[in-house]
Every structure is written in structure tokens, then in C-alpha cells.
Design a protein around this motif. Structure first.
Motif, PDB file in Angstrom:
ATOM      1  N   HIS A  88     -31.310  54.063  37.207  1.00  0.00           N
ATOM      2  CA  HIS A  88     -31.465  55.307  37.965  1.00  0.00           C
ATOM      3  C   HIS A  88     -32.865  55.905  37.752  1.00  0.00           C
ATOM      4  N   ARG A  89     -33.364  55.789  36.538  1.00  0.00           N
ATOM      5  CA  ARG A  89     -34.715  56.281  36.235  1.00  0.00           C
ATOM      6  C   ARG A  89     -35.750  55.510  37.065  1.00  0.00           C
ATOM      7  N   ASP A  90     -35.608  54.181  37.109  1.00  0.00           N
ATOM      8  CA  ASP A  90     -36.525  53.356  37.907  1.00  0.00           C
ATOM      9  C   ASP A  90     -36.448  53.706  39.385  1.00  0.00           C
ATOM     10  N   LEU A  91     -35.226  53.956  39.870  1.00  0.00           N
ATOM     11  CA  LEU A  91     -35.044  54.343  41.267  1.00  0.00           C
ATOM     12  C   LEU A  91     -35.778  55.647  41.571  1.00  0.00           C
ATOM     13  N   ALA A  92     -35.594  56.649  40.713  1.00  0.00           N
ATOM     14  CA  ALA A  92     -36.233  57.950  40.920  1.00  0.00           C
ATOM     15  C   ALA A  92     -37.757  57.824  40.894  1.00  0.00           C
ATOM     16  N   LEU A  93     -38.281  57.109  39.942  1.00  0.00           N
ATOM     17  CA  LEU A  93     -39.727  56.961  39.824  1.00  0.00           C
ATOM     18  C   LEU A  93     -40.302  56.165  40.996  1.00  0.00           C
ATOM     19  N   SER A  94     -39.591  55.154  41.429  1.00  0.00           N
ATOM     20  CA  SER A  94     -40.034  54.377  42.584  1.00  0.00           C
ATOM     21  C   SER A  94     -40.053  55.236  43.842  1.00  0.00           C
ATOM     22  N   PHE A  95     -39.023  56.051  44.008  1.00  0.00           N
ATOM     23  CA  PHE A  95     -38.959  56.931  45.168  1.00  0.00           C
ATOM     24  C   PHE A  95     -40.141  57.907  45.168  1.00  0.00           C
ATOM     25  N   PHE A  99     -42.882  58.076  48.091  1.00  0.00           N
ATOM     26  CA  PHE A  99     -42.436  59.152  48.976  1.00  0.00           C
ATOM     27  C   PHE A  99     -43.426  59.448  50.110  1.00  0.00           C
ATOM     28  N   ASP A 100     -44.699  59.612  49.770  1.00  0.00           N
ATOM     29  CA  ASP A 100     -45.698  59.979  50.784  1.00  0.00           C
ATOM     30  C   ASP A 100     -45.933  58.895  51.832  1.00  0.00           C
ATOM     31  N   SER A 101     -45.592  57.660  51.512  1.00  0.00           N
ATOM     32  CA  SER A 101     -45.853  56.576  52.464  1.00  0.00           C
ATOM     33  C   SER A 101     -44.616  56.142  53.256  1.00  0.00           C
ATOM     34  N   LEU A 102     -43.472  56.802  53.034  1.00  0.00           N
ATOM     35  CA  LEU A 102     -42.263  56.428  53.778  1.00  0.00           C
ATOM     36  C   LEU A 102     -42.382  56.857  55.234  1.00  0.00           C
ATOM     37  N   ASP A 103     -42.088  55.939  56.147  1.00  0.00           N
ATOM     38  CA  ASP A 103     -42.089  56.309  57.557  1.00  0.00           C
ATOM     39  C   ASP A 103     -40.722  56.903  57.907  1.00  0.00           C
ATOM     40  N   ASP A 104     -40.627  57.498  59.087  1.00  0.00           N
ATOM     41  CA  ASP A 104     -39.393  58.182  59.494  1.00  0.00           C
ATOM     42  C   ASP A 104     -38.196  57.240  59.546  1.00  0.00           C
ATOM     43  N   GLU A 105     -38.406  56.025  60.002  1.00  0.00           N
ATOM     44  CA  GLU A 105     -37.290  55.073  60.107  1.00  0.00           C
ATOM     45  C   GLU A 105     -36.740  54.709  58.730  1.00  0.00           C
TER      46      GLU A 105
END
Length: 120
Positions: A88-95, A99-105
């Protein structure tokens, strides 16, 4: 500028037939402070999250709306990783890193996955 949390608090107060002073007294703050929070001039104290729920006996829908209003109003979101598993820690840090590069889709797909998991 009225924020989402300000709209939520004002609606809650009006729905309960309270004037600003009544709610402020319950929250142990001045009417001026509550007004400033409603109008987006002051940040809502974190302690109000639990206090308001206890005072007004929020339904699940109200709790969800309240949480959404808090998130919508805040520019910074804190995530407590104290008891998180390593995965869960890895998931949060990866997100956070992506975050700034995620496209809308991609964002839409993540939201759909989380809502499906939550049972919404």
C-alpha cells in the motif's frame, strides 16, 4: 469565495434550523470564525471532521458528501502511511510520483477501479 466545505457547512446549519451562532457555539468557536470558514477565508480545523459527524449524526451519504467537500476544498491531501503495508505504501508513493502526468482517461480508469472495489 464560498468553498465546497463552506457550502456543506451552511447547508448543514440551515437544514438543522440553526443560525451561525448556534453552530459556532456547538463547535466552540466564534461566529466570526465559523463565518470565515464558510466563506473560504479560514481553513476548517481538522478536529471538526469527527466533531461535526458526532454532533449531527451524519448518514453515510452525508459522510461521503462531507469527505468530498473536504477533499475538494483542500489543496493538499495528507495520507497517513503509519499502518500501511509495504504494498500500500508503494502504491501511494507511485500515485504521488505520477499524479501530475496522469491523463484524463487513466484517471477515469483508476476512479472506476476504486469505486468498483469500494462497492459504489
Amino acid at each position: 469565495m464560498l468553498t465546497s466545505i463552506g457550502r456543506f457547512l451552511r447547508k448543514l446549519r440551515i437544514d438543522n434550523g440553526e443560525i451561525l451562532k448556534n453552530m459556532a457555539d456547538k463547535l466552540e468557536v466564534s461566529s466570526a470564525f465559523l463565518s470565515a470558514v464558510e466563506n473560504g477565508k479560514k481553513k476548517m480545523p481538522e478536529i471538526w471532521t469527527e466533531k461535526l459527524s458526532a454532533l449531527y449524526g451524519f448518514s453515510k451519504e452525508q459522510t461521503d458528501a462531507f469527505q468530498e467537500a473536504i477533499i475538494d476544498t483542500n489543496q493538499v491531501i495528507e495520507l497517513n502511511l503509519e499502518n500501511a503495508t509495504p504494498q500500500h505504501r508503494d502504491l501511494a508513493l507511485s500515485f504521488v510520483r505520477h499524479f501530475d502526468s496522469l491523463d484524463d482517461e487513466t484517471s477515469k480508469k483508476i476512479i472506476e477501479m476504486l469505486q468498483k472495489h469500494k462497492g459504489d
